[in-house]
Each structure stands twice: as structure tokens, then as C-alpha cells.
Design a protein around this motif. Structure first.
Motif, short mmCIF file in Angstrom:
data_model
loop_
_atom_site.label_atom_id
_atom_site.label_comp_id
_atom_site.label_asym_id
_atom_site.label_seq_id
_atom_site.Cartn_x
_atom_site.Cartn_y
_atom_site.Cartn_z
N ILE A 1 91.23 53.27 74.47
CA ILE A 1 91.27 54.20 75.61
C ILE A 1 91.13 55.53 74.77
N ALA A 2 91.58 55.68 73.65
CA ALA A 2 91.56 57.13 72.83
C ALA A 2 89.84 57.19 72.38
N SER A 3 89.15 56.22 72.31
CA SER A 3 87.99 56.50 71.88
C SER A 3 86.64 56.47 73.00
N ALA A 4 87.31 56.35 74.24
CA ALA A 4 86.47 56.23 75.58
C ALA A 4 86.16 57.41 75.76
N SER A 5 84.83 58.08 75.69
CA SER A 5 84.39 59.23 76.41
C SER A 5 82.88 59.03 76.58
N ASP A 6 82.50 58.98 77.67
CA ASP A 6 81.09 58.85 78.27
C ASP A 6 81.12 59.22 79.57
N PRO A 7 80.66 60.41 79.72
CA PRO A 7 80.64 61.22 81.17
C PRO A 7 79.53 60.41 82.06
N MET A 8 78.89 59.74 81.44
CA MET A 8 77.44 58.94 82.18
C MET A 8 77.91 57.48 82.45
N VAL A 9 79.25 57.13 82.32
CA VAL A 9 79.83 55.87 82.80
C VAL A 9 80.69 56.53 83.82
N ARG A 10 80.67 55.80 85.12
CA ARG A 10 81.78 56.06 86.10
C ARG A 10 82.22 54.71 86.87
N HIS A 11 83.44 54.91 87.11
CA HIS A 11 84.01 53.49 87.90
C HIS A 11 84.60 54.02 89.18
N PHE A 12 84.44 52.94 90.24
CA PHE A 12 84.83 53.36 91.56
C PHE A 12 85.75 51.99 91.82
N LYS A 13 87.10 52.08 91.72
CA LYS A 13 88.09 50.93 92.23
C LYS A 13 88.25 50.58 93.58
N ILE A 14 87.96 49.77 94.25
CA ILE A 14 88.25 49.67 95.72
C ILE A 14 89.56 48.81 95.74
N PRO A 15 90.53 49.59 96.51
CA PRO A 15 91.84 48.93 96.71
C PRO A 15 92.00 47.48 97.35
N ASN A 16 92.82 46.74 96.95
CA ASN A 16 92.93 45.44 97.60
C ASN A 16 93.06 45.73 99.16
N SER A 17 92.21 45.05 99.88
CA SER A 17 92.06 45.42 101.46
C SER A 17 91.54 44.01 101.99
N ALA A 18 91.65 44.17 103.60
CA ALA A 18 91.02 42.75 104.00
C ALA A 18 90.93 43.28 105.57
N SER A 19 90.09 42.19 106.14
CA SER A 19 89.92 42.53 107.62
C SER A 19 89.23 41.33 108.20
N ALA A 20 89.59 40.94 109.53
CA ALA A 20 88.90 39.74 110.07
C ALA A 20 87.82 40.05 110.60
N GLU A 21 87.35 41.19 110.64
CA GLU A 21 85.96 41.59 111.00
C GLU A 21 85.13 42.44 110.03
N PRO A 22 83.76 42.32 110.07
CA PRO A 22 83.20 43.34 109.09
C PRO A 22 83.15 44.59 109.43
N GLU A 23 83.73 45.48 108.29
CA GLU A 23 83.92 46.94 108.58
C GLU A 23 83.04 47.80 107.94
N ASP A 24 82.78 49.17 108.42
CA ASP A 24 81.89 49.95 107.76
C ASP A 24 82.31 50.94 106.70
N ARG A 25 83.75 51.00 106.74
CA ARG A 25 84.63 51.91 105.86
C ARG A 25 85.50 51.26 104.94
N LEU A 26 85.62 51.81 103.61
CA LEU A 26 86.40 51.41 102.64
C LEU A 26 87.66 51.99 102.72
N ALA A 27 88.63 51.02 102.33
CA ALA A 27 90.29 51.36 102.43
C ALA A 27 90.41 52.59 101.63
N GLY A 28 89.60 52.77 100.37
CA GLY A 28 89.98 53.93 99.63
C GLY A 28 88.98 53.83 98.31
#
Length: 645
Positions: A129-156
Motif C-alpha cells: 500500500i505504501a509503495s502504490a502510486s500510479d495515477p494511470m491505474v483506476r479501480h471501480f468497485k461495484i457494490p454487491n447488488s442483485a435484481s430479478a430483471e436486467p437493469e441499466d443502472r449500477l447500485a453504486g
């Protein structure tokens, strides 16, 4: 999802937007976004039906018109890697300016808990963690979420730049993969979309058609789950009512030690609790957050003077453990790690000693759990003895969340955690899943399911050549492994069978797992091996990206000769020499016997006491500790068998 109207909300989300809808963009189009290079850049969103939307990006302009459902989509010409840029979106009544956008390669990281496994949980976490520094790597975590039908919007979710403040919460496998790729391609930004959920089976990540699921049955099943959860969470709220919310906030003394850790406290507001057991199973279903356990143990003066060892079973997820008010051990984010702490003589005294454990549950199961034999007091040179005093319990600051079971229901995760990503272009998919399907019957079906899911996702993205690179199951001790059956070996075989599809590769990790931990902490080597596979399947490099894979066998009397695909490398034995371990041979009676094997150039020669061998298998075990066939670079050979019955 905390709302008990989960299903209704999920279905309503698919309805057309109201006429007064305002400008809305998918969460992927927010500050710090990574857009896929060398392919048309698609931007979409929602606005008032009929509205004209004007967009600007890197000096280019585009327009789109919102349809009757409010949805619009625009497209910019393909760009080379670069940035940062700004993206502007204006529908005439509202304008959005999205900053720090880069163009590079976007990878979808999906699967179950080993993909979720974060950098801060892994090996050498503080250093990494201390040595991690690269502004050209980006991470997008999708929260645990579920639906009975296909959806167009992420939960977060939001884009996070790789730095010491953020990278601890990145997927470990994906971060170390990205670090390797950046070293090879330093001018290409990397975007990691982390859509994973611990304990999920593969069926949950496929659409209804691919998994042959009946949507009305799914809806009915979800309603049943919700009703059970409503009853269970109502019971939890009733139990929590015994402690006013203000009374659940921890207080500390002048030294910062929690008062509930003290040796002598008033326990009249504490309740008895069964230990070991997840607290969800003993009256606190759906509860996440902080809670405390207390008990005591007796020592003689001689025992106290020599110190003791305490076994505290497993604790989900983190703990701070105190004896007589003194901190004697702590473990972070290791839900399946057995706690064993040594208590020095200075923390003990003759007679009754108090034990207080602060538990921080990050989600799903919580509390002290595991095998009762791992819960003990052991004196110096003495036998282990169980705790005999009762355990008491008190919740701290908690929340109530109920999503149990949804990660096992076909289509639910695909509908809410994958479908909303369409049509965001990708460079490839990284997949780290299979443990949940590694059981008798399911493991053999996995080969068809996995191939079907890959084809489905390629069709969904309209990228028929979308590469897939996955992690094969690690070595791990299970209670299902026998002389005749190994579900984990069978699932590894199913994963390997999927290599017949183009633009695929797998990272074999039977040599770097933890036999006692289904979540091996060495994600550095996992990421490195994923990067090797991606360099082959995605970037088209010629390199020894994989260990040996079985290709053919021939029999001559009692001898079998095996040939392998070597990808430009050579056969080798881990540790040196030519003698290979981990091979077994069976005749027509289907009974396997240990075999002798050695490397002969680009072949492995196998012999045994079986006079007429019919099948050879290698590393055919949940935990194939003896398997030592590798390539010259140390990458392990994939487990295999030459035939099935």
C-alpha cells in the motif's frame, strides 16, 4: 440491499423515465473514468424525452437525441491512449463536466471472493500500500447488488486512482495484474472494473436465457428470500432494541482502551450467546458492524506465572482481543483465519481472568465461528482445555443488511452488476471464480457453463473476440477429496477445457495457494500470472505465458509417454532434477496407483505396477502438494487426466 422492497425497486428501475427526468449519466462516466482506446467511444445516459444532448471530448463534438424512454447515446471516434481529458455533457437544461478522464485499456474483473480479496488483506499489505502510486491505474468497485430483471443502472461505485489512500481497497489480483501490465506498457492507462461477490456461483453471472432460468420462478424465489429475511431481520431489530442506540457507542478510558475490554465491568446489559457460531445463526441475522464478546478462565498462580496460549477459533472478520483489559492479539480482515494468541505472564494473575473480544464484521457472516476444538486455553507445557465459563455478547455500532442467498440465484448478479455496464467497451475480462461450483456433479457441468457465459458476454458487448483470462483453482484442503473423487481437480479440468475457445488463457496456481486458507494471501503472483496470460491473449505477445499443458499420450506395454504444449519453454521439475511427482496410473479396473515419472526431453515417461495402463492423471487432488512439473520459468503444469470413464 437494505430495503425490504428490493424486488419492487428492481423492477421499477426498468420502467421508462418520467417526463420531468433530469440529465443522468451512468456512474462509469464520472471523474477519473478510463475509456477504452482504439475503439469508438460510446457515451450514453438519460434525459427528458426528446431532449437534444451535446457532448464534448478532447476537442471533439457529438450530439444525441433522447428517445421516448429518455435514453440517449453518442459516439466519439476512437482515440489512442492518453489523457487526462475532460468530458462535457449538456442537455439544454443541465450540464455535466467530467474531469481527469483518460483513454487506455479497460478490464472487467469478476468472480467471487478471491477476486474481491483486497490488497489490505493480502501478503505484505502495508508495504504494498505504501509503495502504490500510479495515477494511470483506476479501480471501480461495484457494490454487491442483485435484481430479478436486467437493469441499466449500477447500485453504486466510483473511480479511484491508485495511491496509498485508495489501493488497499482494490482487488488484489487485479491491482497486481495492472502493475505488471503498466511496467510492460507504461504509456497505457489501465481501468479495472471490479464486479465480484464472495461465494457467488457462475449461474448468478449469466442471463436467464444462457442459464436456462425461468424468470417467474426467480421472482417467486426472491420474494420467498425477502419474506424470510423480513422475519429474521425483524427479530434482529427486536433483539437490538434491548440496547438504545446511544448505548451501543463504544467509550474509552484516558489511554484510549475501550471500556468494554476492562477486567471488571457491569455485564447486566450483556446477553448469553453460543460460541463458536456466526451471530447471524443465534439471533442477529443480517447484522454487520462491531460487537463484543466476553468470557473468563481460571488459572493457578503457577499457570499464570508462565503465561498461556489462547485459541479463539475463527473470527469474522477482524478482532482486537483483550485479557484483563490488556490487548493480547489482533487480526484484520481474515474471516477464516484461526486466532491463536500468546498471553504473557504480566497480563495474567491467579484466579479468574477476563477475556474480551471486539469483533468487526465487514459484511455477510460475523462473529466467533469455526471448530469448537480451536477454542481453548493452553497453559505452558499443558494440554488444551476448553473455556468453561459462559460467553456474553453486546452489539456496538451496527447496521442491518440482508442479501444472503442472492449470490446463488441464477441471473441476479448479472442483471444488476454486469448488464448496467453495457455497452462500455472493454479490452478483456479477468475471471477468478469456481470454488462455489467445485462439488460433485457441478464441477463437470462447469465446462459447459463457463464456455456459455463467455459466449454470452462476448455477444452482450458485441465484441466476439473479447478475451477472457482466468485463474484456475488454487491448492486447498477440502473434506471432499478422496482416492476416487476430487471435485476441485474436476473443476480445474473444466476450466482448462475452456481454453479451446480463442482469445483465452488461464493462470495455474496449484503451487502458490494456502492448503489451510481458501483465500491465499499471495495475490502478487496471481496478478503476475494473469498479466502473462493477458500479454498472450489480449496483446498478442509471443512468450511462455503458461506452464506445460497436456496434449497427447501413447502407451507401450506398462509405459506411458506424455507430450505437452510448452509455449516456447521446456519441461522442468520444481527444485531440480528429472524425477516428476504427482502422477498416477489406472488400468481397466479404474483403480489408480502411484506412478514413477521422469522428464525425457520434451516428454514425460510414466510407469507403474499397472501392467496395462489405460489412463494417466496428474495433480488429481484438491491439494496436489506433490505435483512438481513446471516449465523453465517455474510456471506449473496444469492438472489433467488423459481420459475419463
Amino acid at each position: 440491499m437494505k430495503s425490504l422492497q428490493w424486488l419492487g425497486l428492481a423492477l421499477l428501475a426498468c420502467a421508462p423515465l418520467a417526463a420531468e427526468a433530469k440529465l443522468e449519466l451512468p456512474l462509469l462516466f464520472t471523474d477519473g473514468a478510463v475509456l477504452q482506446r482504439d475503439t469508438p467511444i460510446r457515451v450514453w445516459g438519460w434525459s427528458t424525452p426528446g431532449a437534444t444532448v451535446t457532448l464534448g471530448f478532447d476537442g471533439g463534438k457529438a450530439t444525441a437525441k433522447a428517445g421516448s424512454d429518455g435514453r440517449w447515446q453518442a459516439e466519439f471516434p476512437a482515440r489512442k491512449a492518453g489523457g487526462p481529458f475532460a468530458l462535457s455533457v449538456d442537455d439544454g437544461s443541465e450540464k455535466r463536466d467530467i474531469k481527469n478522464v483518460v483513454v487506455g485499456d479497460v478490464f472487467l474483473c469478476s468472480g467471487q471472493s478471491n477476486m474481491e480479496f483486497m490488497v489490505h488483506q493480502g501478503r505484505d499489505a502495508a508495504k504494498e500500500i505504501a509503495s502504490a502510486s500510479d495515477p494511470m491505474v483506476r479501480h471501480f468497485k461495484i457494490p454487491n447488488s442483485a435484481s430479478a430483471e436486467p437493469e441499466d443502472r449500477l447500485a453504486g461505485g466510483s473511480w479511484k486512482v491508485a495511491n496509498p489512500q485508495n489501493v488497499g481497497d482494490f482487488s488484489g489480483a487485479c491491482w497486481f495484474f495492472a502493475r505488471d501490465i503498466r511496467a510492460k506498457y507504461p504509456n497505457v492507462p489501465i481501468g479495472l472494473i471490479n464486479s465480484s461477490w464472495g461465494g457467488s456461483n457462475i449461474e448468478a453471472w449469466m442471463n436467464a436465457e444462457t442459464t436456462h432460468a425461468n424468470v417467474p420462478d426467480i421472482v417467486a424465489h426472491v420474494r420467498e428470500l425477502e419474506e424470510k429475511e423480513r422475519v429474521a431481520t425483524d427479530a434482529t431489530r427486536k433483539h437490538l432494541a434491548a440496547w438504545p442506540e446511544a448505548g451501543r457507542v463504544e467509550k474509552t478510558d484516558a489511554k484510549g482502551t475501550p471500556l468494554w475490554a476492562a477486567e471488571h465491568i457491569d455485564e447486566t446489559q450483556w446477553v448469553p450467546i453460543a460460541v463458536p457460531a456466526y451471530w447471524e445463526t443465534v439471533g442477529f441475522y443480517g447484522m454487520d458492524g462491531l460487537a463484543w464478546y466476553r468470557t473468563s478462565f481460571d488459572l493457578s498462580a503457577a499457570e499464570a506465572a508462565q503465561g498461556v496460549t489462547l485459541g479463539l477459533a475463527m473470527i469474522d472478520d477482524s478482532d482486537r482481543s483483550f485479557v484483563n483489559g490488556r490487548l493480547i492479539g489482533a487480526t484484520d480482515a481474515k474471516w477464516d483465519g484461526v486466532r491463536v494468541y500468546k498471553v504473557p505472564a504480566g497480563a495474567l494473575h491467579a484466579g479468574r481472568n477476563s477475556l474480551a473480544i471486539r469483533v468487526d464484521d465487514l459484511g455477510a457472516g460475523g462473529g466467533i465461528h469455526g471448530d469448537a476444538v480451536t477454542l481453548f486455553v493452553q497453559t505452558a507445557g499443558g494440554a488444551r482445555r476448553p473455556f468453561t465459563a459462559p460467553w456474553v455478547f453486546r452489539p456496538g455500532v451496527v447496521t442491518i443488511s440482508a442479501l444472503d442467498g442472492r449470490n446463488h440465484v441464477a441471473t441476479l448478479l448479472y442483471n444488476k452488476m454486469i448488464h448496467p455496464l453495457l455497452p462500455y467497451p472493454l479490452r478483456g475480462v479477468l475471471w477468478y471464480q469456481g470454488e462455489e461450483n467445485a462439488s460433485a456433479g457441478e464441477a463437470i457441468r462447469y465446462r459447459d457453463q463457463f464456455a456459455a457465459m463467455i459466449h454470452q458476454w462476448q455477444a452482450d458487448w458485441k465484441q466476439p473476440d473479447l478475451p477472457f483470462v482466468w485463474v484456475q483453482l488454487a491448492n486447498w484442503k477440502t473434506d471432499k477429496d478422496t482416492a476416487t473423487e476430487s471435485p476441485w481437480a474436476e473443476l480445474r479440468e473444466s476450466q482448462s477445457a475452456t481454453l479451446k475457445l480463442p482469445h483465452t488463457a488461464q493462470a495455474v496456481i496449484i503451487d502458490i495457494g494456502d492448503p489451510d486458507n481458501i483465500h491465499p494471501t499471495n495475490k502478487q503472483d496471481v496478478g503476475h500470472r494473469l498479466a502473462l496470460g493477458v500479454r498472450h491473449a489480449v496483446y498478442g505477445e509471443t512468450l511462455a505465458y503458461s506452464g506445460p499443458t497436456y496434449s497427447a499420450v501413447s502407451f507401450d506395454g506398462a509405459k506411458a509417454t506424455l507430450r505437452f504444449d510448452l509455449y516456447g519453454s521446456t519441461l522442468a521439475v520444481r527444485g531440480g532434477g528429472t524425477g516428476v511427482a504427482g502422477f498416477e496410473v489406472a488400468g481397466s479396473d479404474h483403480v489408480f496407483h502411484p506412478a514413477h515419472a521422469y522428464i525425457d526431453g520434451d516428454r514425460v515417461i510414466v510407469s507403474s505396477d499397472v501392467a496395462e495402463p489405460a489412463i494417466v492423471r496428474y495433480a488429481w487432488s484438491d491439494n496436489p502438494v506433490e505435483a512438481n512439473l513446471v516449465n523453465a520459468g517455474g510456471l506449473p503444469a496444469s492438472p489433467f487426466r488423459t481420459a475419463t470413464w
